[in-house]
Design a protein around this motif. Structure first.
Motif, PDB file in Angstrom:
ATOM      1  N   GLY A  20       3.319 -20.481   1.588  1.00 25.83           N
ATOM      2  CA  GLY A  20       4.391 -19.800   1.040  1.00 25.83           C
ATOM      3  C   GLY A  20       4.380 -18.468   1.851  1.00 25.83           C
ATOM      4  N   PRO A  21       5.379 -17.257   0.653  1.00 22.80           N
ATOM      5  CA  PRO A  21       5.910 -16.323   0.985  1.00 22.80           C
ATOM      6  C   PRO A  21       4.795 -15.583   1.427  1.00 22.80           C
ATOM      7  N   LYS A  22       4.855 -14.392   2.215  1.00 29.05           N
ATOM      8  CA  LYS A  22       3.617 -13.516   2.654  1.00 29.05           C
ATOM      9  C   LYS A  22       4.821 -11.910   2.736  1.00 29.05           C
ATOM     10  N   PRO A  23       3.822 -11.069   2.217  1.00 30.01           N
ATOM     11  CA  PRO A  23       4.450  -9.672   2.530  1.00 30.01           C
ATOM     12  C   PRO A  23       5.037  -9.270   3.789  1.00 30.01           C
ATOM     13  N   PHE A  24       5.729  -9.019   4.122  1.00 30.12           N
ATOM     14  CA  PHE A  24       6.563  -8.661   5.548  1.00 30.12           C
ATOM     15  C   PHE A  24       6.054  -7.088   5.736  1.00 30.12           C
ATOM     16  N   TRP A  25       7.142  -6.029   4.871  1.00 29.36           N
ATOM     17  CA  TRP A  25       7.496  -4.897   4.549  1.00 29.36           C
ATOM     18  C   TRP A  25       8.080  -4.604   3.718  1.00 29.36           C
ATOM     19  N   THR A  26       7.512  -3.033   3.174  1.00 27.05           N
ATOM     20  CA  THR A  26       7.745  -2.858   2.090  1.00 27.05           C
ATOM     21  C   THR A  26       9.064  -1.938   2.748  1.00 27.05           C
ATOM     22  N   LEU A  27       9.786  -1.273   1.550  1.00 27.87           N
ATOM     23  CA  LEU A  27      10.576  -0.127   1.215  1.00 27.87           C
ATOM     24  C   LEU A  27      10.319   0.344  -0.275  1.00 27.87           C
ATOM     25  N   ASP A  28      10.231   2.026   0.712  1.00 25.53           N
ATOM     26  CA  ASP A  28       9.859   2.767  -1.172  1.00 25.53           C
ATOM     27  C   ASP A  28      11.650   3.237  -1.662  1.00 25.53           C
ATOM     28  N   ALA A  29      11.772   2.619  -1.663  1.00 23.46           N
ATOM     29  CA  ALA A  29      13.507   2.457  -2.856  1.00 23.46           C
ATOM     30  C   ALA A  29      13.261   1.058  -3.760  1.00 23.46           C
ATOM     31  N   TYR A  30      14.195   1.617  -4.717  1.00 19.13           N
ATOM     32  CA  TYR A  30      14.757   0.614  -5.749  1.00 19.13           C
ATOM     33  C   TYR A  30      16.183   0.112  -5.847  1.00 19.13           C
ATOM     34  N   ALA A  31      16.864  -0.995  -5.411  1.00 15.98           N
ATOM     35  CA  ALA A  31      17.802  -1.429  -5.765  1.00 15.98           C
ATOM     36  C   ALA A  31      18.077  -3.122  -6.532  1.00 15.98           C
ATOM     37  N   PRO A  32      18.165  -3.261  -7.704  1.00 17.35           N
ATOM     38  CA  PRO A  32      18.662  -4.572  -8.242  1.00 17.35           C
ATOM     39  C   PRO A  32      19.327  -5.614  -7.477  1.00 17.35           C
ATOM     40  N   ALA A  33      20.189  -4.939  -6.601  1.00 24.46           N
ATOM     41  CA  ALA A  33      21.521  -5.603  -6.162  1.00 24.46           C
ATOM     42  C   ALA A  33      21.223  -5.670  -4.334  1.00 24.46           C
TER      43      ALA A  33
END
Length: 130
Positions: A20-33
């Motif tokens: 299944g899906p595994k977290p790869f990287w995270t971005l400290d920002a938010y964007a719905p699109a």
């Protein structure tokens, strides 16, 4: 694939594996699109809702979309990066959304413009691909 979390103000990009899906990287920002490249290394975010860019109501310096690679901002693309003469385009396409389509094509972000062109951007450098 990616998931935006408005409460945390984060976007998490996932890679798929047999379990299944595994977290790869995270971005400290938010964007719905947003849209993730096939290799999951790159992400593009764009304006939505009240932030939509309509020709005639936007400046050449208005941000159209932003490119990220492995959680780091590469570059924001503004309308003048896409349209060399925004005033002329605005006269012909007043009130239209700034692009017909924004999509990943052969590892690059492809902008299908309102004047019928296709402009490619390299997700690693943020530069135009001629």
């Amino acid at each position: 694939m990616a998931r935006a979390d408005s409460e945390k103000g984060q976007i998490t990009v996932f890679r798929l594996d047999p379990n299944g899906p595994k977290p790869f990287w995270t971005l400290d920002a938010y964007a719905p699109a947003m849209s993730v490249s096939d290799d999951c290394l790159n992400l593009v975010t764009s304006a939505v809702g009240d932030d939509f860019l309509f020709l005639g109501k936007s400046l050449p310096s208005s941000e159209a979309f932003t490119l990220y690679r492995l959680g780091k901002r590469v570059r924001s693309i503004v309308l003048s990066d896409i349209y060399s003469d925004l005033e002329l385009i605005t006269q012909k396409h007043q009130g239209q959304f700034w692009a017909n389509r924004l999509a990943w094509t052969e590892g690059r972000i492809s902008v299908h413009t309102v004047d019928g062109r296709r402009v490619l951007f390299d997700p690693v450098t943020g530069g135009k691909v001629e």
